[in-house]
Design an enzyme around this catalytic site. Structure first.
Site, mmCIF file in Angstrom:
data_model
loop_
_atom_site.group_PDB
_atom_site.id
_atom_site.type_symbol
_atom_site.label_atom_id
_atom_site.label_comp_id
_atom_site.label_asym_id
_atom_site.label_seq_id
_atom_site.Cartn_x
_atom_site.Cartn_y
_atom_site.Cartn_z
ATOM 1 N N GLU A 68 0.846 -1.151 -0.064
ATOM 2 C CA GLU A 68 -0.091 -0.019 0.027
ATOM 3 C C GLU A 68 0.783 1.114 0.027
ATOM 4 O O GLU A 68 0.449 2.411 -0.628
ATOM 5 C CB GLU A 68 -0.823 -0.064 1.167
ATOM 6 C CG GLU A 68 -2.093 -1.052 0.990
ATOM 7 C CD GLU A 68 -2.977 -0.658 -0.013
ATOM 8 O OE1 GLU A 68 -3.126 0.211 -0.610
ATOM 9 O OE2 GLU A 68 -3.601 -1.715 -0.430
ATOM 10 N N CYS A 224 -12.952 1.646 -15.102
ATOM 11 C CA CYS A 224 -13.416 3.045 -15.027
ATOM 12 C C CYS A 224 -12.096 3.779 -15.241
ATOM 13 O O CYS A 224 -11.740 4.763 -14.201
ATOM 14 C CB CYS A 224 -14.251 3.169 -13.821
ATOM 15 S SG CYS A 224 -15.058 4.624 -13.674
ATOM 16 N N CYS A 231 -17.051 1.195 -20.271
ATOM 17 C CA CYS A 231 -18.290 1.341 -19.559
ATOM 18 C C CYS A 231 -18.869 -0.120 -20.012
ATOM 19 O O CYS A 231 -19.745 -0.459 -19.277
ATOM 20 C CB CYS A 231 -19.002 2.315 -20.049
ATOM 21 S SG CYS A 231 -18.374 4.065 -19.551
ATOM 22 N N CYS A 234 -18.446 -2.662 -17.232
ATOM 23 C CA CYS A 234 -18.536 -2.379 -16.058
ATOM 24 C C CYS A 234 -19.456 -3.231 -15.267
ATOM 25 O O CYS A 234 -20.640 -3.059 -15.645
ATOM 26 C CB CYS A 234 -18.663 -0.951 -15.926
ATOM 27 S SG CYS A 234 -18.825 -0.180 -14.172
ATOM 28 N N CYS A 240 -24.755 3.543 -12.266
ATOM 29 C CA CYS A 240 -23.777 4.741 -12.793
ATOM 30 C C CYS A 240 -24.538 6.003 -13.481
ATOM 31 O O CYS A 240 -25.090 5.843 -14.416
ATOM 32 C CB CYS A 240 -22.625 4.330 -13.602
ATOM 33 S SG CYS A 240 -21.532 5.758 -14.172
#
Length: 423
Positions: A68, A224, A231, A234, A240
């Site tokens: 991370e 995205c 799209c 997705c 959305c």
């Protein structure tokens, strides 16, 4: 009740997730997609599966933490090799705590944002020496107790390693949430960021928080995307509102997304920058104009001598322990005033080199090689590069900053920045 005078209007429901059924459907669709499509990344192979108890495997905790930190401001493809080398060298918190800053900088060299590695090692030392090698177990404690662990990193570690049901917000999550709910206000503003954190905490799946957070980030990284979102692929496209706006125009009976029917909506695009049909979902997110990096010039000299075995050696000096590129090694360098004539540059650099070598350096002996441009996040830096070969032995000034002579092989193994490798 009426809002107190001066308070901003609350965002309309258009911008929120308030339907429990929709939230549940979004969670299920996103997690199903993630289980099927997630990338095979080395830090994911070690992770514990949440089974209602705290993860106690220190190697898993360290893997999540290191990955991370490295992934902040850095692409996954770049991080993988650095992560693998790091975990091979320091597989435990104890090993990392015992490492020197020089070793950390050497391994981090080229990854950028070097203070990340320094703070990671400082935090490991604190866990070992002050916390009895026990990592904090909540996002709140992680952020409070560990240097270099901010709100995002704390939430990621707590959700992935400990199963804490807390949301996370990074660049990918900002983009996904802004598109899902047509948030067109400046996405870097504190008010919008706070709204997005609230939204992430509402959405996070309570039984699989770590997987959900990774899925949301994975969606932003692979589907995205900023400029060419996929799209059609997705898994949450039916939720959305930016896509709905693109396909069907102004949604009815929902108010216009540009003003929501509410004056002063804090999450809508400003009236001066309305929806552009040609951009579709990439109308969101919106950011304030990026501040131009400041322009700087630096004279740098690759100072060369013949080593005891005949191979060339190069003088390296260590940067200060704080500030830009803290603790890294570089060729002797000197900031230049903008607009300084080339003759004056040479004289200033020659004076600087005399302080290092304790012997005369004629400005005319410096050979101009060329210029190297390196753009840091906030600095557009031009290195004016010279070279100089020295005859005989050169005794360095012990009163100056740490310095050393290195071979070309040693140079590449040292803690040097990408900019110096360009030089």
């Amino acid at each position: 009740a009426a809002l107190p005078a001066g308070d901003p209007a609350p965002p309309p429901s258009l911008h929120l997730f308030s339907d429990p059924d929709e939230i549940e459907a979004l969670r299920g669709n996103l997690l199903a997609w993630y289980d099927k499509c997630k990338r095979d990344l080395p830090w994911r192979r070690l992770r514990c599966r949440w089974r209602g108890h705290l993860c106690s495997d220190p190697s898993v905790l360290l893997a999540v933490w290191v990955s991370e930190i490295m992934l902040q401001q850095t692409q996954v493809a770049t991080v993988i090799d650095y992560y693998n080398r790091w975990m091979q060298k320091w597989p435990t918190l104890q090993a990392l705590a015992e490492a020197s800053l020089e070793e950390v900088n050497e391994l981090w060299a080229g990854l950028g944002y070097y203070s990340r590695g320094k703070r990671l090692q400082e935090a490991a030392r604190k866990v070992v020496s002050e916390l009895a090698s026990q990592m904090p177990r909540t996002a709140e404690d992680l952020q409070k107790l560990l240097p270099g662990v901010g709100r995002y990193t704390a939430g990621a570690i707590a959700s992935i390693s400990y199963g804490q049901a807390t949301g996370v917000v990074d660049g990918n999550v900002i983009r996904v949430l802004c598109r899902l709910r047509c948030i067109g206000a400046d996405s870097s503003s504190p008010a919008v960021i706070d709204r997005l954190w609230d939204m992430a905490s509402v959405l996070v799946d309570r039984s699989r928080p770590g997987d959900f957070n990774q899925a949301l980030m994975e969606l932003g990284a692979t589907v995205c995307t900023p400029k060419a979102p996929l799209c059609g692929e997705c898994p949450v496209k039916q939720h959305c509102r930016a896509r709905h706006r693109k396909l069907f125009g102004k949604p009815t009976p929902v108010p216009d997304v540009e003003d929501c029917g509410v004056g002063g909506c804090p999450l809508c695009p400003p009236a001066t920058e309305p929806w552009e049909s040609s951009l579709g979902v990439t109308n969101f997110p919106r950011k304030a104009a990026k501040k131009q990096p400041r322009v700087e010039r630096t004279a740098t000299c690759v100072l060369e001598r013949r080593g005891c075995h005949g191979a060339p050696e190069y003088l390296m000096v260590q940067r200060p322990s704080s500030g830009l590129l803290a603790g890294l090694w570089e060729f002797p360098s000197l900031p230049l005033a903008l607009g300084l004539q080339e003759e004056k540059q040479r004289e200033a650099l020659a004076d600087h080199l005399r302080a290092w070598t304790r012997q005369p350096v004629a400005a005319g002996s410096l050979q101009f090689i060329g210029e190297v441009i390196h753009v840091f996040s906030h600095i557009h830096q031009t290195y004016v590069v010279y070279s100089l070969s020295l005859d005989g032995d050169v005794a360095l000034d012990p009163a100056s900053s740490p310095s050393r002579w290195v071979t070309e092989e040693e140079f590449h193994a040292s803690a040097v920045s990408t900019a110096m490798k360009k030089v």
